[in-house]
Design a protein around this motif. Sequence first.
Motif, short mmCIF file in Angstrom:
data_model
loop_
_atom_site.label_atom_id
_atom_site.label_comp_id
_atom_site.label_asym_id
_atom_site.label_seq_id
_atom_site.Cartn_x
_atom_site.Cartn_y
_atom_site.Cartn_z
N LEU A 1 8.44 12.71 -23.22
CA LEU A 1 7.24 13.21 -22.56
C LEU A 1 7.21 14.73 -22.67
O LEU A 1 8.22 15.39 -22.50
CB LEU A 1 7.26 12.82 -21.08
N GLY A 2 6.05 15.29 -22.98
CA GLY A 2 5.87 16.73 -23.00
C GLY A 2 4.84 17.12 -21.95
O GLY A 2 3.79 16.50 -21.86
N ILE A 3 5.14 18.13 -21.15
CA ILE A 3 4.23 18.58 -20.09
C ILE A 3 3.96 20.07 -20.27
O ILE A 3 4.87 20.86 -20.48
CB ILE A 3 4.85 18.36 -18.69
N GLY A 4 2.70 20.45 -20.16
CA GLY A 4 2.31 21.85 -20.09
C GLY A 4 1.59 22.06 -18.78
O GLY A 4 0.58 21.40 -18.51
N ALA A 5 2.07 22.94 -17.92
CA ALA A 5 1.55 23.05 -16.55
C ALA A 5 0.95 24.43 -16.29
O ALA A 5 1.37 25.43 -16.85
CB ALA A 5 2.66 22.79 -15.54
N PHE A 6 -0.03 24.45 -15.39
CA PHE A 6 -0.56 25.73 -14.94
C PHE A 6 0.53 26.50 -14.19
O PHE A 6 1.47 25.93 -13.66
CB PHE A 6 -1.80 25.56 -14.06
N GLY A 7 0.39 27.80 -14.15
CA GLY A 7 1.41 28.61 -13.52
C GLY A 7 0.90 29.29 -12.26
O GLY A 7 -0.26 29.12 -11.89
N PRO A 8 1.80 30.07 -11.67
CA PRO A 8 3.18 30.27 -12.10
C PRO A 8 4.01 28.99 -11.94
O PRO A 8 3.83 28.23 -10.99
CB PRO A 8 3.69 31.35 -11.15
N THR A 9 4.91 28.79 -12.91
CA THR A 9 5.77 27.61 -12.88
C THR A 9 7.11 27.98 -13.50
O THR A 9 7.22 28.96 -14.22
CB THR A 9 5.11 26.45 -13.64
N CYS A 10 8.13 27.20 -13.19
CA CYS A 10 9.47 27.51 -13.69
C CYS A 10 9.72 26.77 -14.99
O CYS A 10 9.71 25.53 -15.02
CB CYS A 10 10.53 27.13 -12.66
N VAL A 11 9.97 27.52 -16.08
CA VAL A 11 10.18 26.91 -17.39
C VAL A 11 11.62 27.13 -17.89
O VAL A 11 11.91 26.87 -19.05
CB VAL A 11 9.17 27.48 -18.42
N ASP A 12 12.49 27.57 -17.02
CA ASP A 12 13.89 27.81 -17.39
C ASP A 12 14.73 26.59 -17.05
O ASP A 12 14.96 26.28 -15.87
CB ASP A 12 14.41 29.03 -16.63
N PRO A 13 15.24 25.87 -18.06
CA PRO A 13 16.04 24.66 -17.79
C PRO A 13 17.30 24.93 -16.96
O PRO A 13 17.82 24.01 -16.33
CB PRO A 13 16.41 24.17 -19.19
N ALA A 14 17.77 26.18 -16.95
CA ALA A 14 18.98 26.51 -16.20
C ALA A 14 18.69 26.78 -14.72
O ALA A 14 19.62 26.90 -13.92
CB ALA A 14 19.67 27.73 -16.81
N ASP A 15 17.42 26.85 -14.36
CA ASP A 15 17.02 27.13 -12.99
C ASP A 15 16.82 25.82 -12.24
O ASP A 15 16.25 24.87 -12.77
CB ASP A 15 15.70 27.93 -12.99
N GLU A 16 17.30 25.75 -11.01
CA GLU A 16 17.16 24.52 -10.23
C GLU A 16 15.69 24.18 -9.96
O GLU A 16 15.36 23.03 -9.62
CB GLU A 16 17.92 24.63 -8.91
#
Length: 324
Positions: free
Chosen positions: A89-104
Motif C-alpha cells: 500500500l502507498g499513501i500520500g497524506a496532507f501535511g504537516p505529517t511525519c514521513v520519517d520511518p525512524a520517528d515514532e
Amino acid sequence: MRTRLFGNVADQAFIDRDIAPAEDGQAFGADDVFKGFHLFMTECFITMGKNHADAVFPFRRQGKAQDVTFTAEKLMRYLYENPCAVAALGIGAFGPTCVDPADERYGSILQTPKLAWRGYSLRAAFAGTLGVPVAYDTDVNVACLGEAVFGCCKGLEDAVYVTIGTGVGAGVMCAGRLLHGMLHPEAGHMLVRTRPAEEGRCVCPSHASCLEGLASGPAIAARWGKPAVELADNDEVWELEGDYLGQMCANLVLMYSPRRIVLGGGVMHQEQLYGIVRKKTLEYLGSYIQTSELEDMESYICAPGCGGDQGILGAAELARRALA
C-alpha cells in the motif's frame, strides 16, 4: 493478469483504478497488486475500471471526505467488502505529517487545521488492516513522483510539483529522491512580497504574508469576493495571482534548481496563468540564472502530464518501491 492500483492521500480525491504497466514493462509486475490512496480535504472519489493503456475508467463513486470517520473507517470497510490480494500500500497524506520511518510518529497527521485528523495514525491504521508493507509520504511528494515516473517529468531526477487549490503545496525531487529533511517541504507557506494595496489580506492563520494565504483558491475568493471560476475574465485577478506564483517559481529555481516545475491544482485551470507565471518568473530571476531549461519556459513551467491522476499514480509507485 492485471495490475491493480488503489492509489494516494492528499487534498482532494480518493481513486481506485487499474492502469497498464509503464512503457518499459518494468514498473509493475503482472502478478503484483499494489494499492495506494489519495485523500483530499473536501471530497472522496472511488473509480474502478479495467486495465486499459488509454486509462478509461467507467465507474466512479463520490462522497465527502472531511473527517476520519468517512475517510479511514469507511475506506477500510471498503477494503473488506472488496477483497483483493494486495502486495503493498502507498499513501500520500496532507501535511504537516511525519514521513520519517525512524520517528515514532511516522505516518501520523501532525498540526493540521483539520482538527479531526490531528494526531491520527493513518499509516498504522492501514498497516494493521492489510498486514502488508505500507509506504507513506506527503500528498505533493507522491504527486511529484507520479509525474516523474508516468508524466511530464519522466526521465528527470530534479523536479518540483506544485498544487495551487484549496491550499498550496510543493513536492520536491532532488537527484531522483523525494525530499524530506527534518520534516518535509512546506513551500506553500513561503513568504512572498505583497503590493502596498494588498497588505493585510493574507488569510493564513499562521503567517502575515505567505503564498498559500495570498494565492490559494480561498485567498482569491476572500480578496475578490468570488471564487476563481467566476473571475476568469478579470485580468487584474490573474495578473496579481501570476505575480505571486512567479515569486514562488523564482524561489524554487534558486533553492532547488529543478529541471522542471509542474503547476497543478484547481486554480491552474485558469490556463492564462501559465504565460503570466513564466514571464514573472524570468523577471524575478533577473537574468541571474541562465540555463537551457529557462530558454524554453513553456516546457520548464508546465501543466501536469497525468490527467489529474499524478497523486494516485505516485502512491502506487510508492507501494511498488516498498517491495523493491
